[in-house]
Design a protein around this motif. Sequence first.
Motif, mmCIF file in Angstrom:
data_model
loop_
_atom_site.group_PDB
_atom_site.id
_atom_site.type_symbol
_atom_site.label_atom_id
_atom_site.label_comp_id
_atom_site.label_asym_id
_atom_site.label_seq_id
_atom_site.Cartn_x
_atom_site.Cartn_y
_atom_site.Cartn_z
ATOM 1 N N ALA A 258 0.736 -1.221 -0.092
ATOM 2 C CA ALA A 258 0.021 0.110 0.057
ATOM 3 C C ALA A 258 0.823 1.526 -0.011
ATOM 4 O O ALA A 258 0.448 2.101 -0.955
ATOM 5 C CB ALA A 258 -0.927 -0.032 1.389
ATOM 6 N N ASN A 259 1.851 1.156 0.926
ATOM 7 C CA ASN A 259 2.831 2.542 0.915
ATOM 8 C C ASN A 259 3.409 2.657 -0.571
ATOM 9 O O ASN A 259 3.519 3.921 -0.823
ATOM 10 C CB ASN A 259 3.752 2.008 1.833
ATOM 11 C CG ASN A 259 3.818 2.906 3.148
ATOM 12 O OD1 ASN A 259 3.709 3.859 3.130
ATOM 13 N ND2 ASN A 259 3.497 1.986 4.217
ATOM 14 N N ALA A 260 3.912 1.615 -1.365
ATOM 15 C CA ALA A 260 4.580 1.772 -2.228
ATOM 16 C C ALA A 260 3.472 2.374 -3.396
ATOM 17 O O ALA A 260 3.823 3.158 -4.309
ATOM 18 C CB ALA A 260 5.092 0.242 -3.118
ATOM 19 N N CYS A 261 2.207 1.867 -3.277
ATOM 20 C CA CYS A 261 1.129 2.409 -4.292
ATOM 21 C C CYS A 261 0.734 3.755 -3.850
ATOM 22 O O CYS A 261 0.863 4.691 -4.968
ATOM 23 C CB CYS A 261 0.108 1.692 -4.123
ATOM 24 S SG CYS A 261 0.303 -0.120 -4.960
ATOM 25 N N ARG A 340 -4.020 3.019 -8.955
ATOM 26 C CA ARG A 340 -3.935 2.534 -10.498
ATOM 27 C C ARG A 340 -4.876 3.607 -11.179
ATOM 28 O O ARG A 340 -4.306 4.151 -12.403
ATOM 29 C CB ARG A 340 -4.515 1.326 -10.478
ATOM 30 C CG ARG A 340 -3.930 0.400 -11.444
ATOM 31 C CD ARG A 340 -4.637 0.301 -12.889
ATOM 32 N NE ARG A 340 -6.157 0.853 -13.197
ATOM 33 C CZ ARG A 340 -6.512 2.095 -14.028
ATOM 34 N NH1 ARG A 340 -5.493 2.439 -14.796
ATOM 35 N NH2 ARG A 340 -7.641 2.528 -14.159
ATOM 36 N N ASP A 341 -6.084 3.986 -10.688
ATOM 37 C CA ASP A 341 -6.701 4.800 -11.428
ATOM 38 C C ASP A 341 -5.922 6.303 -11.626
ATOM 39 O O ASP A 341 -6.105 6.907 -12.495
ATOM 40 C CB ASP A 341 -8.109 5.225 -10.434
ATOM 41 C CG ASP A 341 -8.831 6.101 -11.091
ATOM 42 O OD1 ASP A 341 -9.612 5.870 -11.980
ATOM 43 O OD2 ASP A 341 -8.809 7.273 -10.586
ATOM 44 N N MET A 342 -5.407 6.862 -10.582
ATOM 45 C CA MET A 342 -4.630 8.047 -10.497
ATOM 46 C C MET A 342 -3.519 8.160 -11.566
ATOM 47 O O MET A 342 -3.308 9.334 -12.038
ATOM 48 C CB MET A 342 -4.115 8.506 -9.078
ATOM 49 C CG MET A 342 -5.193 8.801 -8.262
ATOM 50 S SD MET A 342 -4.606 9.213 -6.646
ATOM 51 C CE MET A 342 -4.000 11.115 -7.111
ATOM 52 N N LEU A 343 -3.150 6.972 -12.038
ATOM 53 C CA LEU A 343 -1.967 6.917 -13.095
ATOM 54 C C LEU A 343 -2.574 6.959 -14.496
ATOM 55 O O LEU A 343 -1.689 6.948 -15.274
ATOM 56 C CB LEU A 343 -1.011 5.817 -12.595
ATOM 57 C CG LEU A 343 0.280 6.050 -11.883
ATOM 58 C CD1 LEU A 343 -0.264 6.649 -10.544
ATOM 59 C CD2 LEU A 343 1.101 4.702 -11.812
ATOM 60 N N GLY A 344 -3.777 6.845 -14.566
ATOM 61 C CA GLY A 344 -4.382 6.775 -15.848
ATOM 62 C C GLY A 344 -3.827 5.609 -16.786
ATOM 63 O O GLY A 344 -3.805 4.540 -16.091
ATOM 64 N N GLY A 345 -3.627 5.910 -17.920
ATOM 65 C CA GLY A 345 -3.060 4.928 -18.824
ATOM 66 C C GLY A 345 -1.807 4.363 -18.118
ATOM 67 O O GLY A 345 -1.572 2.949 -18.033
ATOM 68 N N ASN A 346 -0.980 4.945 -17.608
ATOM 69 C CA ASN A 346 0.167 4.369 -17.124
ATOM 70 C C ASN A 346 0.285 3.590 -15.871
ATOM 71 O O ASN A 346 1.048 2.947 -15.414
ATOM 72 C CB ASN A 346 0.969 5.918 -16.675
ATOM 73 C CG ASN A 346 1.928 6.392 -17.874
ATOM 74 O OD1 ASN A 346 2.333 5.872 -18.895
ATOM 75 N ND2 ASN A 346 2.034 7.633 -17.849
ATOM 76 N N GLY A 347 -1.391 3.739 -15.390
ATOM 77 C CA GLY A 347 -1.416 2.873 -14.366
ATOM 78 C C GLY A 347 -1.553 1.123 -14.986
ATOM 79 O O GLY A 347 -1.385 0.449 -13.879
ATOM 80 N N ILE A 348 -1.602 0.958 -16.144
ATOM 81 C CA ILE A 348 -1.659 -0.370 -16.419
ATOM 82 C C ILE A 348 -0.343 -0.938 -17.177
ATOM 83 O O ILE A 348 -0.092 -2.132 -17.370
ATOM 84 C CB ILE A 348 -2.748 -0.554 -17.359
ATOM 85 C CG1 ILE A 348 -2.550 0.076 -18.963
ATOM 86 C CG2 ILE A 348 -4.169 -0.213 -16.748
ATOM 87 C CD1 ILE A 348 -3.215 -0.912 -20.006
ATOM 88 N N GLU A 351 5.926 -0.398 -16.010
ATOM 89 C CA GLU A 351 7.247 0.597 -15.712
ATOM 90 C C GLU A 351 6.894 1.246 -14.250
ATOM 91 O O GLU A 351 7.699 1.606 -13.590
ATOM 92 C CB GLU A 351 6.902 2.008 -16.653
ATOM 93 C CG GLU A 351 8.173 2.753 -16.565
ATOM 94 C CD GLU A 351 7.797 3.768 -17.480
ATOM 95 O OE1 GLU A 351 7.056 3.750 -18.613
ATOM 96 O OE2 GLU A 351 8.371 5.137 -17.369
ATOM 97 N N TYR A 352 5.631 1.347 -13.651
ATOM 98 C CA TYR A 352 5.351 1.486 -12.524
ATOM 99 C C TYR A 352 4.813 0.262 -11.722
ATOM 100 O O TYR A 352 4.171 -0.676 -12.325
ATOM 101 C CB TYR A 352 4.067 2.465 -12.512
ATOM 102 C CG TYR A 352 4.387 3.861 -13.253
ATOM 103 C CD1 TYR A 352 4.805 4.877 -12.554
ATOM 104 C CD2 TYR A 352 4.107 4.081 -14.517
ATOM 105 C CE1 TYR A 352 5.366 6.115 -13.353
ATOM 106 C CE2 TYR A 352 4.425 5.098 -15.323
ATOM 107 C CZ TYR A 352 5.174 6.289 -14.588
ATOM 108 O OH TYR A 352 5.339 7.339 -15.106
ATOM 109 N N PRO A 353 5.157 0.221 -10.451
ATOM 110 C CA PRO A 353 4.770 -0.846 -9.376
ATOM 111 C C PRO A 353 3.330 -1.308 -9.241
ATOM 112 O O PRO A 353 2.897 -2.296 -8.830
ATOM 113 C CB PRO A 353 5.472 -0.864 -8.298
ATOM 114 C CG PRO A 353 5.708 0.709 -8.171
ATOM 115 C CD PRO A 353 5.821 1.500 -9.276
ATOM 116 N N VAL A 354 2.586 -0.148 -9.605
ATOM 117 C CA VAL A 354 1.227 -0.274 -8.907
ATOM 118 C C VAL A 354 0.251 -1.486 -9.524
ATOM 119 O O VAL A 354 -0.417 -1.995 -8.729
ATOM 120 C CB VAL A 354 0.343 1.091 -9.291
ATOM 121 C CG1 VAL A 354 -1.104 1.191 -8.941
ATOM 122 C CG2 VAL A 354 1.227 2.313 -8.520
#
Length: 389
Positions: A258-261, A340-348, A351-354
């Motif tokens: 959770a902290n990482a996200c 995940r939602d807050m990162l938009g497309g990058n959320g999927i 490159e990001y751990p989310v």
Amino acid sequence: MQNYESLNYMEEDGLFTSEELMIRDSVRDFVSEEIIPTLQEANRDEKFPMHLIPRFAEMGLLGSTIQGYGAAGLGHVAYGLVMAELERGDSGIRSFCSVQGALVMYPIYAYGSEEQKNKYLPKLAAGEMVGCFGLTEPDAGSNPGSMRTKAEKVAGGYKLNGNKMWITNGCISDVAIVWAKLDGVVRGFIVDKGTPGFTTSTMKGKFSLRVSVTSELHLQNCVVPAENLLPKVEGLKGPLGCLTQARYGIGWGVLGAANACYHTALTYSKERVIFEGKSLSDYQLAQAKLVKMVQEITKGKLLALQAGRTKEAGKLMPHHVSLLKMNNCRIALDTAREARDMLGGNGIIDEYPVIRHMMNLETVNTYEGTEDIHRLVIGQHITGKAAFR
Ligand code: TGC
Ligand code: FAD
């Protein structure tokens, strides 16, 4: 991630001892430097990073709370902080250490003979042996009491027949703790790799916990020597007692994910320009999401700490652990989904751990007792009525 700091919103880190914080920080550096760089590839390839096992042992991460037998003998709060750091990397990494410690070393330590302890515990603590825990079956998940795996007394030992499913570390294990019914009563057996009639197969196609090995165990007229029966426990309380240890670690571990996200969403929202030169974090709706994460992670951490101190005082009960596991898995999963939602497309993308954490947390909310099972355990405790039956 190099200069990572976990949330300390209410200055709650002041409630830990300096030794606990030192242990946390050394594992934090290990995760940043040696684990996180391997995860993108390991997750894509569905490969557990086997080269880390000797490092887990050197760092005292295998069976950390066990006294003696080469284990680190940590306190329960220090152990919880370690679990959170490991899961900041990946739930599958924390799972490896949870299973080895709470589900393999613990039953041998708590229910085993002195010969069994001397034979297995030092090698498991040193990472020279890997273990797994076989309770769940294709038709017995939430209700392990309905297991079909059977043990039968034969000359010199016990003959095991049955199948276990969803077993973490199964295919990479040197030893399995297998739970089976002997004359209708659940008993624990130590099954060594290579025992005739004992085989494993990998479960493929997981979208979650891809870094962790998940397997089936097959026992077909598999005869284990009499000395491989765990002598000191009978009945379902044997495996459930192990689950209480592992669930406690999960209650802390998920705070790391959770902290990482949260940190990823916070950083991203400050940098991501949306309208008229304003960044995402300038908007009230985005701030409300971040505040909710801070609120829930802080409450979850205080709950974990209280559970830890209660455990150190010898007063932690299974229904306390259910509240911890249920609450913290839920808030971690909600945090990951919101991030995940807050990162938009990058959320999927990975490159990001989310997205990896989000997918992992779906499993973590399910294994070791689903959210509903823990709700029903607490319901039974407060009403006296067992509604799961
Ligand atoms: P019930 O009649 O309530 O209890 C039977 C006996 O066990 C005792 N007991 C416990 N002891 C220690 N810890 C606990 N948490 C305990 N819960 C119950 C109980 O006092 C009784 O003792 P006794 O002396 O009277 O015989 O049992 P039930 O059959 O009604 O089941 C209750 C229920 C549904 C809560 C239980 O079956 C349950 O927890 N189900 C969930 C199953 C589960 O969590 N499976 C996990 C499999 S392992 C796993 O997921 C590993 S993931 C690893 C990773 O990768 O990290
Ligand atoms: P089910 O029991 O079929 O549950 C399905 C749904 O029914 C859930 O929503 C559940 O909450 C709900 N439900 C169940 N009972 C009730 C009820 N009484 N009232 C209302 N709703 C109910 N097991 C091991 O033994 N060892 C391992 O190492 C291990 N590792 C795992 C690793 C992974 C990646 C996964 C996914 C699982 C692992 N498990 C392991 C198994 C895990 O513990 C089970 O998946 C879990 O206990 C749930 O069982 P089930 O999958 O059979 O779901």
